[in-house]
Design a protein around this motif. Sequence first.
Motif, PDB file in Angstrom:
ATOM      1  N   CYS A 121       0.702  -1.127  -0.232  1.00 60.05           N
ATOM      2  CA  CYS A 121       0.081  -0.079  -0.178  1.00 60.05           C
ATOM      3  C   CYS A 121       0.829   1.279   0.135  1.00 60.05           C
ATOM      4  O   CYS A 121       0.585   2.170  -0.640  1.00 60.05           O
ATOM      5  CB  CYS A 121      -0.941  -0.066   1.363  1.00 60.05           C
ATOM      6  N   GLY A 122       2.032   1.266   0.557  1.00 59.12           N
ATOM      7  CA  GLY A 122       2.763   2.211   0.633  1.00 59.12           C
ATOM      8  C   GLY A 122       3.330   2.878  -0.534  1.00 59.12           C
ATOM      9  O   GLY A 122       3.646   3.984  -0.778  1.00 59.12           O
ATOM     10  N   ALA A 123       3.583   1.843  -1.532  1.00 61.04           N
ATOM     11  CA  ALA A 123       4.098   2.332  -3.066  1.00 61.04           C
ATOM     12  C   ALA A 123       2.632   3.265  -3.612  1.00 61.04           C
ATOM     13  O   ALA A 123       3.183   4.114  -4.289  1.00 61.04           O
ATOM     14  CB  ALA A 123       4.154   1.115  -3.813  1.00 61.04           C
ATOM     15  N   ILE A 124       1.514   2.756  -3.224  1.00 55.29           N
ATOM     16  CA  ILE A 124       0.405   3.469  -3.760  1.00 55.29           C
ATOM     17  C   ILE A 124       0.197   4.671  -3.129  1.00 55.29           C
ATOM     18  O   ILE A 124      -0.099   5.859  -3.914  1.00 55.29           O
ATOM     19  CB  ILE A 124      -0.924   2.702  -3.795  1.00 55.29           C
ATOM     20  N   TRP A 125       0.278   4.817  -1.815  1.00 57.14           N
ATOM     21  CA  TRP A 125       0.331   5.912  -0.802  1.00 57.14           C
ATOM     22  C   TRP A 125       1.442   7.176  -1.621  1.00 57.14           C
ATOM     23  O   TRP A 125       0.829   8.220  -1.971  1.00 57.14           O
ATOM     24  CB  TRP A 125       0.573   5.594   0.464  1.00 57.14           C
ATOM     25  N   LEU A 126       2.542   6.714  -1.948  1.00 55.49           N
ATOM     26  CA  LEU A 126       3.555   7.751  -2.424  1.00 55.49           C
ATOM     27  C   LEU A 126       3.346   8.073  -3.720  1.00 55.49           C
ATOM     28  O   LEU A 126       3.368   9.075  -4.082  1.00 55.49           O
ATOM     29  CB  LEU A 126       4.828   7.207  -2.232  1.00 55.49           C
ATOM     30  N   VAL A 127       2.659   7.190  -4.514  1.00 56.39           N
ATOM     31  CA  VAL A 127       2.434   7.598  -6.061  1.00 56.39           C
ATOM     32  C   VAL A 127       1.327   8.669  -6.089  1.00 56.39           C
ATOM     33  O   VAL A 127       1.219   9.704  -6.663  1.00 56.39           O
ATOM     34  CB  VAL A 127       2.105   6.265  -6.619  1.00 56.39           C
ATOM     35  N   LEU A 128       0.398   8.536  -5.038  1.00 52.43           N
ATOM     36  CA  LEU A 128      -0.691   9.174  -4.927  1.00 52.43           C
ATOM     37  C   LEU A 128      -0.390  10.339  -4.312  1.00 52.43           C
ATOM     38  O   LEU A 128      -1.126  11.417  -4.576  1.00 52.43           O
ATOM     39  CB  LEU A 128      -1.898   8.431  -4.611  1.00 52.43           C
ATOM     40  N   TYR A 129       0.399  10.364  -3.441  1.00 56.22           N
ATOM     41  CA  TYR A 129       0.833  11.701  -2.766  1.00 56.22           C
ATOM     42  C   TYR A 129       1.488  12.574  -3.826  1.00 56.22           C
ATOM     43  O   TYR A 129       1.255  13.677  -3.879  1.00 56.22           O
ATOM     44  CB  TYR A 129       1.715  11.379  -1.628  1.00 56.22           C
ATOM     45  N   ALA A 130       2.359  11.954  -4.757  1.00 59.18           N
ATOM     46  CA  ALA A 130       3.041  12.818  -5.805  1.00 59.18           C
ATOM     47  C   ALA A 130       2.118  13.079  -6.630  1.00 59.18           C
ATOM     48  O   ALA A 130       2.193  14.390  -7.324  1.00 59.18           O
ATOM     49  CB  ALA A 130       3.943  11.517  -6.459  1.00 59.18           C
ATOM     50  N   THR A 131       1.051  12.479  -6.990  1.00 58.39           N
ATOM     51  CA  THR A 131       0.030  13.106  -7.686  1.00 58.39           C
ATOM     52  C   THR A 131      -1.022  14.160  -7.335  1.00 58.39           C
ATOM     53  O   THR A 131      -0.905  15.077  -8.202  1.00 58.39           O
ATOM     54  CB  THR A 131      -0.858  11.763  -8.388  1.00 58.39           C
ATOM     55  N   LEU A 132      -1.561  13.719  -6.309  1.00 58.38           N
ATOM     56  CA  LEU A 132      -2.288  14.775  -5.831  1.00 58.38           C
ATOM     57  C   LEU A 132      -1.768  16.005  -5.037  1.00 58.38           C
ATOM     58  O   LEU A 132      -2.410  17.238  -5.036  1.00 58.38           O
ATOM     59  CB  LEU A 132      -3.265  14.012  -4.653  1.00 58.38           C
ATOM     60  N   VAL A 133      -0.744  15.674  -4.065  1.00 61.21           N
ATOM     61  CA  VAL A 133      -0.360  17.016  -3.330  1.00 61.21           C
ATOM     62  C   VAL A 133       0.851  17.757  -4.102  1.00 61.21           C
ATOM     63  O   VAL A 133       0.876  18.500  -4.191  1.00 61.21           O
ATOM     64  CB  VAL A 133       0.394  16.268  -2.005  1.00 61.21           C
ATOM     65  N   LEU A 134       1.809  16.859  -5.046  1.00 60.23           N
ATOM     66  CA  LEU A 134       3.235  17.432  -5.534  1.00 60.23           C
ATOM     67  C   LEU A 134       2.878  17.519  -6.966  1.00 60.23           C
ATOM     68  O   LEU A 134       3.703  18.228  -7.480  1.00 60.23           O
ATOM     69  CB  LEU A 134       4.351  16.528  -5.423  1.00 60.23           C
ATOM     70  N   LYS A 135       1.561  17.479  -7.366  1.00 55.81           N
ATOM     71  CA  LYS A 135       0.995  17.609  -8.806  1.00 55.81           C
ATOM     72  C   LYS A 135       1.742  17.106  -9.910  1.00 55.81           C
ATOM     73  O   LYS A 135       2.086  17.403 -11.030  1.00 55.81           O
ATOM     74  CB  LYS A 135       0.779  19.098  -9.067  1.00 55.81           C
ATOM     75  N   MET A 136       2.552  15.941  -9.501  1.00 57.20           N
ATOM     76  CA  MET A 136       3.024  15.328 -10.714  1.00 57.20           C
ATOM     77  C   MET A 136       2.084  14.326 -11.405  1.00 57.20           C
ATOM     78  O   MET A 136       1.133  13.953 -11.133  1.00 57.20           O
ATOM     79  CB  MET A 136       4.183  14.367 -10.054  1.00 57.20           C
ATOM     80  N   ARG A 137       2.480  14.122 -12.708  1.00 58.28           N
ATOM     81  CA  ARG A 137       1.509  13.548 -13.508  1.00 58.28           C
ATOM     82  C   ARG A 137       2.182  12.895 -14.907  1.00 58.28           C
ATOM     83  O   ARG A 137       3.503  13.123 -15.092  1.00 58.28           O
ATOM     84  CB  ARG A 137       0.624  14.274 -14.305  1.00 58.28           C
ATOM     85  N   PRO A 138       1.948  11.567 -15.341  1.00 55.46           N
ATOM     86  CA  PRO A 138       2.545  11.102 -16.425  1.00 55.46           C
ATOM     87  C   PRO A 138       2.199  11.627 -17.798  1.00 55.46           C
ATOM     88  O   PRO A 138       1.139  12.405 -17.699  1.00 55.46           O
ATOM     89  CB  PRO A 138       1.965   9.622 -16.315  1.00 55.46           C
ATOM     90  N   GLU A 139       2.876  11.292 -19.006  1.00 57.59           N
ATOM     91  CA  GLU A 139       2.324  11.780 -20.195  1.00 57.59           C
ATOM     92  C   GLU A 139       1.992  10.384 -20.923  1.00 57.59           C
ATOM     93  O   GLU A 139       2.401   9.230 -20.586  1.00 57.59           O
ATOM     94  CB  GLU A 139       3.339  12.797 -20.859  1.00 57.59           C
ATOM     95  N   TRP A 140       1.569  10.487 -22.279  1.00 62.05           N
ATOM     96  CA  TRP A 140       1.368   9.126 -22.961  1.00 62.05           C
ATOM     97  C   TRP A 140       2.561   8.616 -23.214  1.00 62.05           C
ATOM     98  O   TRP A 140       2.800   7.435 -23.005  1.00 62.05           O
ATOM     99  CB  TRP A 140       1.123   9.660 -24.386  1.00 62.05           C
ATOM    100  N   LYS A 141       3.666   9.233 -23.639  1.00 68.10           N
ATOM    101  CA  LYS A 141       5.147   8.584 -23.827  1.00 68.10           C
ATOM    102  C   LYS A 141       5.641   8.071 -22.317  1.00 68.10           C
ATOM    103  O   LYS A 141       6.607   7.424 -22.542  1.00 68.10           O
ATOM    104  CB  LYS A 141       6.150   9.615 -24.191  1.00 68.10           C
ATOM    105  N   SER A 142       4.994   8.820 -21.256  1.00 72.28           N
ATOM    106  CA  SER A 142       5.282   7.902 -20.188  1.00 72.28           C
ATOM    107  C   SER A 142       5.259   6.502 -20.032  1.00 72.28           C
ATOM    108  O   SER A 142       6.087   5.619 -19.438  1.00 72.28           O
ATOM    109  CB  SER A 142       4.596   8.597 -18.671  1.00 72.28           C
ATOM    110  N   ILE A 143       4.150   5.874 -20.804  1.00 73.91           N
ATOM    111  CA  ILE A 143       3.821   4.588 -20.814  1.00 73.91           C
ATOM    112  C   ILE A 143       5.010   3.724 -21.493  1.00 73.91           C
ATOM    113  O   ILE A 143       5.351   2.906 -20.773  1.00 73.91           O
ATOM    114  CB  ILE A 143       2.506   4.368 -21.717  1.00 73.91           C
TER     115      ILE A 143
END
Length: 247
Positions: free
Chosen positions: A142-164
């Motif tokens: 769960c910690g891996a998902i917590w940190l990813v969502l923290y980066a997304t929701l709080v730090l406003k990080m996001r992927p792009e299509w080429k990120s795939i």
Amino acid sequence: MVGASMIAHIPYFDTPHWVAIAMTPLVPVLLWWVLKSKEGDLWKDRVAYILAGLLFLHEIAYRIFHYSTCETMTEFLHHSLPINICPLALFCSMIAICRRSQLAYEMAYFWGFAATLNSILTPDIKWAFPSFGFIGYFVSHCGAIWLVLYATLVLKMRPEWKSIWRAFIAFNVTLVILAVVNIALGGANYAFLLEAPEADTPFFFAPWPWYTPVLELISVGMFAVAYLPFHFMDRWKVKASADESVG
């Protein structure tokens, strides 16, 4: 009916399992709610370092627990090193929120939602709640998902299509490295390259070694699905901007 001695993993979707599943989105959402009113990045950075640090210390404790349950060092090296895809996603997420690394974020995001989330839903452990084996497994995953969502929701990080594709290439490079590690250790099965897990996961339906290319195709599809929220969000923003300009 299968006897308890024949069960290879904990019961799925009982109360402790449901609580662990619920905690997966709840923790980062609560952190986002608490921090959304904070001005600047100071508190966001502090919480990021604290959260990453606690999960890093927990991972050390969890691996010590693994070592204590193994009868030999060989058994520990074959099964309990933190080099499966899920702990690697956790480490990538730590780097992402502490260093603002885009590549680490992309790897953590796509690996997390393709592999780690599946491991949360179909855990491959025999330690029942409230053992540390149970708690450690779910905190780690769960910690891996917590940190990813923290980066997304709080730090406003996001992927792009080429990120795939960046995450997919990194995934395959990692698989090659882990294949070499498996051979070097002589009996290890990291990333399940030599044998399917005992968990009742729907993705290992093909026999070995054919499940490996099947999982390659599935992973690309799951990466694309994981990106869809950002795709639709971008389309909504473009439409909203166009409506405003017309108005």
